[in-house]
Scaffold this active site. Structure first.
Site, PDB file in Angstrom:
ATOM      1  N   ALA A 111       0.852  -1.188   0.000  1.00 11.16           N
ATOM      2  CA  ALA A 111       0.000   0.000   0.000  1.00 11.16           C
ATOM      3  C   ALA A 111       0.891   1.243   0.000  1.00 11.16           C
ATOM      4  CB  ALA A 111      -0.933   0.018   1.212  1.00 11.16           C
ATOM      5  N   PHE A 112       0.341   2.385  -0.444  1.00  9.33           N
ATOM      6  CA  PHE A 112       1.177   3.583  -0.623  1.00  9.33           C
ATOM      7  C   PHE A 112       1.778   4.075   0.684  1.00  9.33           C
ATOM      8  CE2 PHE A 112      -0.847   7.355   1.153  1.00  9.33           C
ATOM      9  CZ  PHE A 112      -2.107   6.892   1.471  1.00  9.33           C
ATOM     10  N   LYS A 113       1.216   3.666   1.816  1.00 11.65           N
ATOM     11  CA  LYS A 113       1.725   4.169   3.096  1.00 11.65           C
ATOM     12  C   LYS A 113       3.194   3.815   3.319  1.00 11.65           C
ATOM     13  CE  LYS A 113      -2.735   4.622   5.355  1.00 11.65           C
ATOM     14  NZ  LYS A 113      -3.637   4.232   4.232  1.00 11.65           N
ATOM     15  N   ASP A 114       3.652   2.729   2.663  1.00 17.70           N
ATOM     16  CA  ASP A 114       5.077   2.378   2.761  1.00 17.70           C
ATOM     17  C   ASP A 114       5.989   3.505   2.258  1.00 17.70           C
ATOM     18  OD1 ASP A 114       4.644  -0.257   3.717  1.00 17.70           O
ATOM     19  OD2 ASP A 114       4.374  -1.010   1.676  1.00 17.70           O
ATOM     20  N   LEU A 117       6.253   5.797   5.292  1.00 18.35           N
ATOM     21  CA  LEU A 117       6.636   5.199   6.576  1.00 18.35           C
ATOM     22  C   LEU A 117       8.027   4.575   6.539  1.00 18.35           C
ATOM     23  CD1 LEU A 117       3.188   3.886   7.758  1.00 18.35           C
ATOM     24  CD2 LEU A 117       4.619   5.586   8.886  1.00 18.35           C
TER      25      LEU A 117
END
Ligand SMILES: *Cc1c(COP(=O)(O)O)cnc(C)c1O
Length: 468
Positions: A111-114, A117
């Protein structure tokens, strides 16, 4: 660079001061005093850079005064083909004649949150090491945020993660992704309750200032400014890769929940990136679509929030939205405070429809929402016609983008997750089994490491105290 709170009562701070913090002491969110400006010549020169070097250039003014060599090393270690699947890091993937996807979900948790983060993990480790400090991150997740945070923080020196999730309520894949980690600094706490129970427990821990200080408690939610600024980088990269000439217009659609991702697109635009229009897409939980259509912002209660097949967009209020409103009100902190504190508390809503700022907002952002039936038909169509599998969140983006495409202006839809993460919905829509990366084939059969906790904040506090 100095940072100010949207509510105006906190002193200006540096990036180093705010990177480990969530809310400002006055309850507001931090924003930079002004935005670094990009001009065409600079953008043109940046076309030659690889992703890590571009990230260095975009981040540098926001982190100033930072140690250039250290920052360069951090971004180089973060944005690698090994972590993000290719040397490009983010890729433009054509869907059909008018729409392309901006692929930003090839990281370790799909997911794009990687994208943000993974960098944040290294920034935290770096910030802590310079003061020989420790950080105990306490968070609540219903799926994507928790796994992205754990994969970013695993094995990092001076950092522990205590991640609360609703016991038995995440998908098998999401559960396995988190619980299969066995790093000693990662603690999976399965709470006998729902997501809101978990979130309330985290809030209670954060409200106990004495406990918070004694155990160096921090959070990792979407209001962290470093996450927003790390996401600005992929809008710059996406623009440079999508257009023929610097200066050409480009529209971007963002599947949205907490307004973090699209806020980064807005910041990129404020810096001078020639994005024409931003299209905000929601699912059935259409708080933000309602605002951009009517000027009325009306957060929902937990009961009014639906569980949908694009679960990472199931939000009741958009935690980053205050930053956008503050910015579009010309940095008027007392007005922002009146809206987000007084009016929301008193009326449960505020109305900007008659404000000139709302007209400016609508010039920049248009919106739409999707639902389960459209999500399925959009996934089905993309597969039938284009032989591309898209995840349910991206499908909400594509569905809304279709109603806003204009001739002559290319449209990028941010691909916020990989279809493999949401196999049930993909099967329902296409009858296809989405392919998984090789390294994740046996995920659900790995041993799982977690502790079951009652919905009780004292049990949580004793667990934390015993493990840090
Ligand atoms: C988090 C998430 C979103 C929503 O992003 P915001 O920054 O909260 O607007 C959309 N899609 C996926 C897959 C996500 O994980």
């Amino acid at each position: 660079m100095k940072y100010l709170s949207t509510r105006g009562e906190a002193a200006a701070r540096s990036f180093d001061d705010i990177v480990l913090e969530g809310l400002a002491p006055d309850g507001g969110l931090y924003l930079p005093e002004d935005y670094p400006r990009l001009d065409r010549a600079q953008l043109q020169a940046w076309r030659a850079l690889d992703y890590a070097d571009l990230a260095f250039e975009v981040l540098r003014p926001y982190l100033a005064p930072a140690d250039d060599a250290a920052l360069r090393a951090l971004v180089r270690a973060t944005y690698t083909a090994q972590t993000f699947g290719s040397d490009d890091i983010v890729r433009i993937k054509p869907l059909d004649a008018s729409i392309s996807l901006l692929g930003v979900s090839e990281g370790p948790t799909l997911a794009f949150k990687d994208m943000a983060l993974q960098l944040l993990g290294r920034l935290f480790e770096h910030a802590l090491a310079s003061g020989e400090r420790e950080l105990n991150i306490v968070g609540a997740t219903s799926g994507d945020t928790g796994s992205a945070a754990e994969y970013a923080m695993r094995g990092r020196r001076g950092i522990r993660v205590f991640m609360l999730s609703p016991f038995g309520r995440m998908s098998a894949f999401q559960t396995a992704q988190m619980f299969s980690l066995d790093d000693p600094n990662i603690h999976n706490l399965a709470v006998q309750g729902v997501f809101d129970t978990c979130q309330d427990m985290v809030k209670e821990v954060s409200a106990d200032l004495e406990f918070k200080r004694r155990h160096s408690i921090g959070t990792i939610n979407s209001i962290n400014w470093a996450r927003v600024v790390a996401q600005v980088v992929y809008y710059v990269a996406g623009y440079l890769r999508a257009v023929d000439r610097v200066g050409d217009p480009l529209d971007v659609t963002v599947p949205s929940g907490n307004f973090g991702n699209i806020l980064a697109a807005h910041v990129a635009r404020r810096m001078g990136l020639p994005l024409r229009r931003l299209v905000l897409a929601t699912n059935e939980n259409n708080v933000l679509d309602e605002f951009f259509r009517s000027g009325v912002y009306r957060p929902r209660t937990a009961e009014q929030t639906q569980q949908t097949s694009s679960p990472s967009m199931d939000i009741s209020k958009a935690s980053n939205f205050e930053r956008y409103v503050f910015d579009m009100l010309g940095g008027d902190a007392s007005r922002t405070r009146a809206l987000f504190v007084d009016e929301l508390q008193r009326e449960g809503r505020f109305d900007l429809s008659a404000d000139p700022a709302f007209a400016r907002m609508r010039d920049e952002i248009v919106s739409g929402s999707s639902d389960h039936a459209r999500r399925l038909s959009t996934i089905g169509e993309a597969w039938q016609r284009n032989r591309v599998l898209i995840d349910p969140h991206t499908a909400d983006g594509v569905a809304v983008a279709r109603t806003h495409v204009e001739p002559g202006v290319p449209m990028l839809v941010v691909e916020t997750a990989q279809p493999a993460k949401f196999a049930d919905t993909i099967r329902e829509a296409t009858g296809q089994e989405p392919a998984r990366p090789q390294a994740m084939r046996d995920l659900e059969s790995r041993p799982q490491h977690f502790v079951v906790l009652p919905p009780d904040v004292d049990a949580l506090k004793s667990y934390i105290a015993a493990h840090c």
